[in-house]
Design a protein around this motif. Structure first.
Motif, PDB file in Angstrom:
ATOM      1  N   PRO A 296       4.575  58.182 -26.956  1.00 50.91           N
ATOM      2  CA  PRO A 296       5.284  59.354 -26.436  1.00 50.91           C
ATOM      3  C   PRO A 296       6.798  59.301 -26.631  1.00 50.91           C
ATOM      4  CG  PRO A 296       3.581  58.676 -24.895  1.00 50.91           C
ATOM      5  CD  PRO A 296       3.650  57.599 -25.956  1.00 50.91           C
ATOM      6  N   ALA A 297       7.377  58.114 -26.669  1.00 52.51           N
ATOM      7  CA  ALA A 297       8.830  58.001 -26.811  1.00 52.51           C
ATOM      8  C   ALA A 297       9.334  58.536 -28.139  1.00 52.51           C
ATOM      9  CB  ALA A 297       9.260  56.536 -26.650  1.00 52.51           C
ATOM     10  N   ASP A 298       8.428  58.673 -29.137  1.00 53.47           N
ATOM     11  CA  ASP A 298       8.826  59.179 -30.453  1.00 53.47           C
ATOM     12  C   ASP A 298       8.743  60.700 -30.541  1.00 53.47           C
ATOM     13  OD1 ASP A 298       9.175  56.557 -31.293  1.00 53.47           O
ATOM     14  OD2 ASP A 298       7.112  56.375 -32.032  1.00 53.47           O
ATOM     15  N   ILE A 299       8.553  61.382 -29.408  1.00 53.19           N
ATOM     16  CA  ILE A 299       8.282  62.812 -29.424  1.00 53.19           C
ATOM     17  C   ILE A 299       9.425  63.626 -30.020  1.00 53.19           C
ATOM     18  CG2 ILE A 299       9.113  63.081 -27.048  1.00 53.19           C
ATOM     19  CD1 ILE A 299       6.301  65.078 -28.775  1.00 53.19           C
ATOM     20  N   GLU A 301      11.855  62.910 -32.287  1.00 51.19           N
ATOM     21  CA  GLU A 301      11.951  62.814 -33.744  1.00 51.19           C
ATOM     22  C   GLU A 301      10.781  63.534 -34.417  1.00 51.19           C
ATOM     23  OE1 GLU A 301      12.250  59.358 -37.238  1.00 51.19           O
ATOM     24  OE2 GLU A 301      12.045  58.812 -35.126  1.00 51.19           O
ATOM     25  N   CYS A 302       9.586  63.366 -33.860  1.00 52.51           N
ATOM     26  CA  CYS A 302       8.399  63.972 -34.457  1.00 52.51           C
ATOM     27  C   CYS A 302       8.460  65.498 -34.377  1.00 52.51           C
ATOM     28  CB  CYS A 302       7.146  63.456 -33.751  1.00 52.51           C
ATOM     29  SG  CYS A 302       5.612  63.915 -34.573  1.00 52.51           S
ATOM     30  N   MET A 303       8.872  66.033 -33.247  1.00 48.37           N
ATOM     31  CA  MET A 303       8.965  67.488 -33.101  1.00 48.37           C
ATOM     32  C   MET A 303      10.010  68.072 -34.047  1.00 48.37           C
ATOM     33  SD  MET A 303       6.760  68.639 -30.788  1.00 48.37           S
ATOM     34  CE  MET A 303       7.405  70.212 -30.214  1.00 48.37           C
ATOM     35  N   ARG A 304      11.126  67.381 -34.213  1.00 50.49           N
ATOM     36  CA  ARG A 304      12.178  67.882 -35.103  1.00 50.49           C
ATOM     37  C   ARG A 304      11.748  67.832 -36.563  1.00 50.49           C
ATOM     38  NH1 ARG A 304      15.816  65.183 -31.520  1.00 50.49           N
ATOM     39  NH2 ARG A 304      15.640  63.319 -32.802  1.00 50.49           N
ATOM     40  N   ASP A 305      11.143  66.717 -36.977  1.00 53.62           N
ATOM     41  CA  ASP A 305      10.823  66.528 -38.395  1.00 53.62           C
ATOM     42  C   ASP A 305       9.579  67.317 -38.813  1.00 53.62           C
ATOM     43  OD1 ASP A 305      12.968  64.864 -38.495  1.00 53.62           O
ATOM     44  OD2 ASP A 305      11.822  63.001 -38.526  1.00 53.62           O
ATOM     45  N   PHE A 306       8.559  67.310 -37.965  1.00 44.68           N
ATOM     46  CA  PHE A 306       7.290  67.954 -38.339  1.00 44.68           C
ATOM     47  C   PHE A 306       7.259  69.429 -37.955  1.00 44.68           C
ATOM     48  CE2 PHE A 306       2.586  68.529 -37.431  1.00 44.68           C
ATOM     49  CZ  PHE A 306       2.244  68.646 -38.775  1.00 44.68           C
ATOM     50  N   ASN A 307       7.977  69.802 -36.889  1.00 39.79           N
ATOM     51  CA  ASN A 307       8.045  71.190 -36.425  1.00 39.79           C
ATOM     52  C   ASN A 307       6.646  71.775 -36.230  1.00 39.79           C
ATOM     53  OD1 ASN A 307       9.242  73.609 -35.658  1.00 39.79           O
ATOM     54  ND2 ASN A 307       9.321  74.389 -37.754  1.00 39.79           N
ATOM     55  N   ASP A 319       1.788  54.873 -19.134  1.00 47.10           N
ATOM     56  CA  ASP A 319       3.248  54.966 -19.073  1.00 47.10           C
ATOM     57  C   ASP A 319       3.772  56.400 -18.974  1.00 47.10           C
ATOM     58  OD1 ASP A 319       3.362  52.167 -19.296  1.00 47.10           O
ATOM     59  OD2 ASP A 319       3.357  52.294 -21.496  1.00 47.10           O
ATOM     60  N   CYS A 320       3.141  57.351 -19.677  1.00 48.15           N
ATOM     61  CA  CYS A 320       3.596  58.743 -19.643  1.00 48.15           C
ATOM     62  C   CYS A 320       2.381  59.647 -19.739  1.00 48.15           C
ATOM     63  CB  CYS A 320       4.566  59.011 -20.800  1.00 48.15           C
ATOM     64  SG  CYS A 320       5.119  60.733 -20.906  1.00 48.15           S
ATOM     65  N   THR A 321       2.109  60.436 -18.719  1.00 50.57           N
ATOM     66  CA  THR A 321       0.930  61.299 -18.738  1.00 50.57           C
ATOM     67  C   THR A 321       1.160  62.509 -19.637  1.00 50.57           C
ATOM     68  OG1 THR A 321       1.629  62.704 -16.889  1.00 50.57           O
ATOM     69  CG2 THR A 321       0.449  60.642 -16.354  1.00 50.57           C
ATOM     70  N   GLY A 322       0.071  63.188 -19.979  1.00 54.31           N
ATOM     71  CA  GLY A 322       0.180  64.384 -20.802  1.00 54.31           C
ATOM     72  C   GLY A 322       1.037  65.461 -20.171  1.00 54.31           C
ATOM     73  N   PRO A 323       0.807  65.828 -18.891  1.00 50.72           N
ATOM     74  CA  PRO A 323       1.654  66.845 -18.258  1.00 50.72           C
ATOM     75  C   PRO A 323       3.132  66.456 -18.208  1.00 50.72           C
ATOM     76  CG  PRO A 323      -0.382  66.603 -17.028  1.00 50.72           C
ATOM     77  CD  PRO A 323      -0.386  65.517 -18.069  1.00 50.72           C
ATOM     78  N   GLU A 324       3.426  65.167 -18.031  1.00 51.71           N
ATOM     79  CA  GLU A 324       4.826  64.730 -18.044  1.00 51.71           C
ATOM     80  C   GLU A 324       5.447  64.940 -19.419  1.00 51.71           C
ATOM     81  OE1 GLU A 324       4.738  61.189 -14.648  1.00 51.71           O
ATOM     82  OE2 GLU A 324       4.279  60.705 -16.734  1.00 51.71           O
ATOM     83  N   LEU A 325       4.685  64.581 -20.470  1.00 52.78           N
ATOM     84  CA  LEU A 325       5.205  64.764 -21.831  1.00 52.78           C
ATOM     85  C   LEU A 325       5.337  66.253 -22.158  1.00 52.78           C
ATOM     86  CD1 LEU A 325       6.114  63.262 -24.345  1.00 52.78           C
ATOM     87  CD2 LEU A 325       3.766  63.299 -25.173  1.00 52.78           C
ATOM     88  N   ALA A 326       4.394  67.071 -21.670  1.00 58.25           N
ATOM     89  CA  ALA A 326       4.483  68.520 -21.891  1.00 58.25           C
ATOM     90  C   ALA A 326       5.751  69.089 -21.251  1.00 58.25           C
ATOM     91  CB  ALA A 326       3.246  69.204 -21.321  1.00 58.25           C
ATOM     92  N   GLN A 327       6.105  68.590 -20.079  1.00 53.39           N
ATOM     93  CA  GLN A 327       7.326  69.060 -19.416  1.00 53.39           C
ATOM     94  C   GLN A 327       8.567  68.646 -20.193  1.00 53.39           C
ATOM     95  OE1 GLN A 327       7.130  68.882 -14.813  1.00 53.39           O
ATOM     96  NE2 GLN A 327       5.490  67.506 -15.474  1.00 53.39           N
TER      97      GLN A 327
END
Length: 550
Positions: A296-299, A301-307, A319-327
Motif C-alpha cells: 500500500p505504501a507504493d500507492i 507512485e502507482c496512481m501517478r504513473d499508471f493512472n 498494516d493498512c486496511t482497504g477502507p483506509e487506503l481508499a480514504q
C-alpha cells in the motif's frame, strides 16, 4: 479460429498454473492454521485468546475468498463457516470451554484433510469483451427522405472529415449495405413514402447483422414513446429536427471513441499475490491493462504513473486496511473520478456498508465468477471514462479543455526530460476567423472549428493529446516527436484543412490555419516556457503571411 483457440488454451494454462501454485500454498498454510489452533488451545490469558482468534479469523477470511476462486469450493465454504464462528468468539468469549474445544478440533481436522479442486472453470470472458471495429474508416450512411435536409447533413459531415452518403429510399440504402457496411447509421423516424418507419427498418436491419451498427435517430417527434422505441432498437443518440449537426457529430465521435478507445486501465491492490494474479489474467483476457500493487505504501507512485480508471481493492490487508487506503486515494482531488471496487470475502452487510461509507463505490464478494468480475470492472470503467471525458472535454469539439491540455503538456515535458526522448507542442490558430463569424454567422464558425478538431483527431496518433486552447486556437502535444517531424505532420494538416469547402447561407468558402511549434530541443525551463515558445512561433507565422507552420 486457431489463433483464438490457442490464446484461450494459453490463458487456461496460466490459470491452471495459478491453481497449482495455490494448492502448493495450501500445503504450508493449512498446517500453519493448525499450529495457530494449538496456540489458541493452550492460551491461558483472555487477551492471548483474542490475539490468536483475530489471527485465525484473518487467515480464514482470506482462505474463504481465495479458495473458491481457485476451484477449491468445499474448502472455501468450510473456511467461511469457521470464519463466522471465529467472529462469534471474537464478539464474546462467554461460550463454554467445550464449544471452543470443538471449534479448535474442527480447525485441526481442516488442517489435516486433503482437498482437491472440484472444478477449475475456463474463464468465459469472450462475451464480456467490448466490441472492437476492424477499421478506422468512418463511413456514415444517412436515411432521410427529405433531399435538402439529407444533403445538408451529408455535406456538413464530409466537412468534418467523414465519408457520408445520403439515401432517400430504403431500397437504395439496402443496396449500399450489400456492398459495404458503414461505421454508423443515421435514420429518420418518419418515412411517409415507405411501408416501414425508420425505427422499424433499423430494428430489422440490426437483427440481420452479425454486430449491430452504431445508430443515431433524427425525428420531429420528441415524445417519450419515440424515445423508448429508439432505445429498444439500440439507438445511441436521439436528435429532434432541425438537427444540431455539430452536436450530432459530437455524439458520433463519442460512439467511435467507445469502440476504438484505449483498453481500460485497472489497478489491483491485494496482498494475496496468487489471487491478484488470477484476477489480472482474467481482466487481461478481456482486453484490459492491469497493474498489481502488493505494498500500500507504493500507492502514490502507482496512481501517478499508471493512472488507473478502476481500482480493485482488498478489504483486509495487514498494516493498512482497504477502507483506509481508499480514504488515502480519495484525499487526492486528481483521483476523485476513479471508482473503487472492494473485493473481499466479507459477507456482513454492516461491514460492507461501513467500508463504502468511508470511501468506495462498489462491493464485490469473493469468490466471484470470471464473467461477473469482467462485467463489474468493465461497467465501472466505461462509466468512469465517459464521465471523465464529459468533465474534461470541450462541448463543441470533444477535445480537452484549456486546463486539461495544459496539464498534458506539463506531463509530457516532464516525461521527455526524464527519458531523454524528444517531444513537441504546437499552437494552431484559424486565420481570419472573425471574418467567418461576421460573414456567415456563428453557426458556420462552429462548423469550421469542429472540422479542424475532427481533422486533427483523424491525422494525429492516439498517443498525441489535442485540446481547444481558446476560441479558435488549438494546442497539440506530440510525445516522442522532434520538431522537424512535427512540422511535416502539421503542414500536411494545414494543407488538408485549406482544401475543405464549407457551405453557409448559400455561399461556399474555405479557411486556412497557422501553426507554431516548440520542441524539447529548445530547452524549455518549464511547461509555461514550453507553451510560450510555441506561441511565439505561432505569432511569427501569423505575421509572416499566415497559412504556414513555423
Amino acid at each position: 479460429m486457431s489463433e483464438g483457440k490457442s490464446a484461450a488454451d494459453e490463458l487456461q494454462q496460466h490459470l491452471q498454473r495459478l491453481s497449482n501454485a495455490f494448492a502448493l500454498r495450501l500445503q504450508e498454510e493449512l498446517p500453519a492454521l493448525g499450529q495457530d489452533a494449538e496456540r489458541l488451545l493452550h492460551a491461558a490469558e483472555q487477551h492471548e485468546q483474542l490475539q490468536h482468534l483475530q489471527s485465525l479469523r484473518d487467515q480464514l477470511h482470506k482462505l474463504a475468498g481465495a479458495a473458491g476462486t481457485f476451484g477449491f469450493s468445499s474448502l472455501g465454504q468450510r473456511a467461511r463457516e469457521l470464519e463466522q464462528e471465529a467472529d462469534q468468539w471474537l464478539q464474546t468469549l462467554q461460550q463454554e470451554q467445550q464449544s471452543l474445544q470443538d471449534f479448535i478440533g474442527n480447525l485441526q481436522q481442516l488442517a489435516t484433510q486433503q482437498y482437491q479442486a472440484e472444478s477449475t472453470q475456463a474463464p468465459a470472458t469472450q462475451a464480456a469483451k467490448a466490441p472492437r471495429p476492424s477499421s478506422n474508416a468512418r463511413r456514415i450512411y444517412i436515411l432521410e427522405d427529405q433531399l435538402a435536409i439529407g444533403e445538408n447533413m451529408r455535406l456538413t459531415l464530409n466537412n468534418f472529415g467523414y465519408q457520408a452518403e445520403h439515401f432517400t429510399r430504403i431500397v437504395d440504402l439496402d443496396a449500399a449495405l450489400q456492398q459495404q457496411l458503414p461505421d454508423a447509421l443515421i435514420v429518420d423516424v418518419n418515412l411517409p413514402d415507405e411501408e416501414l418507419t425508420g425505427l422499424a427498418y433499423a430494428a430489422s436491419l440490426q437483427q440481420r447483422l452479425d454486430e449491430p451498427l452504431p445508430l443515431l435517430v433524427i425525428t420531429t417527434q420528441n415524445d417519450f414513446a419515440t424515445h423508448l422505441e429508439a432505445v429498444r432498437v439500440g439507438a445511441m443518440g436521439f436528435f429532434t429536427k432541425p438537427v444540431d449537426i455539430p452536436q450530432l457529430e459530437n455524439r458520433l465521435e463519442r460512439c467511435f471513441s467507445q469502440q476504438q478507445g484505449e483498453p481500460y486501465r485497472v489497478l489491483i491492490i491485494d496482498d494475496d499475490r496468487e489471487l491478484a494474479s488470477r484476477f489480472s489474467l482474467i481482466l487481461r483476457g478481456a482486453n484490459m491493462l492491469v497493474e498489481m500493487l502488493h505494498e500500500p505504501a507504493d500507492i502514490f507512485e502507482c496512481m501517478r504513473d499508471f493512472n488507473p480508471e478502476v481500482v480493485l481493492l482488498d478489504v483486509s490487508m495487514p498494516d493498512c486496511t482497504g477502507p483506509e487506503l481508499a480514504q488515502i486515494i480519495r484525499m487526492n482531488d486528481e483521483w476523485l473520478r476513479v471508482p473503487i471496487i472492494y473485493l473481499s470475502a466479507e459477507t456482513d452487510i454492516g461491514r460492507q456498508m461501513n467500508a463504502l461509507i468511508k470511501a468506495g463505490d462498489d462491493f464485490v464478494t469473493k469468490p466471484i465468477s470470471d464473467n461477473a468480475l469482467v462485467a463489474a470492472v468493465f461497467s465501472r470503467a466505461q462509466r468512469a471514462r465517459l464521465l471523465s471525458n464529459a468533465l474534461s472535454r470541450d462541448s463543441l469539439t470533444g477535445l480537452l479543455k484549456h486546463a486539461d491540455i495544459k496539464e498534458q503538456a506539463a506531463v509530457e515535458l516532464e516525461r521527455a526530460q526524464r527519458s531523454g526522448k524528444p517531444a513537441s507542442v504546437a499552437m494552431l490558430d484559424i486565420d481570419f476567423f472573425k471574418k467567418v463569424n461576421d460573414s456567415y454567422g456563428h453557426a458556420a464558425g462552429d462548423n469550421v472549428i469542429r472540422a479542424l478538431a475532427n481533422l486533427l483527431r483523424q491525422r494525429l496518433r492516439r498517443i498525441d493529446s489535442l485540446g481547444r486552447y481558446g476560441g479558435e486556437e488549438f494546442l497539440v502535444v506530440l510525445p516522442d516527436c522532434p520538431a522537424d517531424q512535427a512540422k511535416r505532420i502539421l503542414d500536411e494538416i494545414r494543407q488538408r484543412f485549406a482544401e475543405l469547402n464549407f457551405i453557409a447561407s448559400g455561399s461556399e468558402f474555405s479557411v486556412t490555419l497557422s501553426a507554431g511549434i516548440a520542441s524539447t530541443a529548445d530547452a524549455p525551463t518549464s511547461s509555461g516556457d514550453f507553451l510560450e515558445k510555441a506561441d511565439r512561433a505561432l505569432y511569427a507565422a501569423k505575421h509572416g503571411g499566415r497559412n504556414q507552420v513555423r
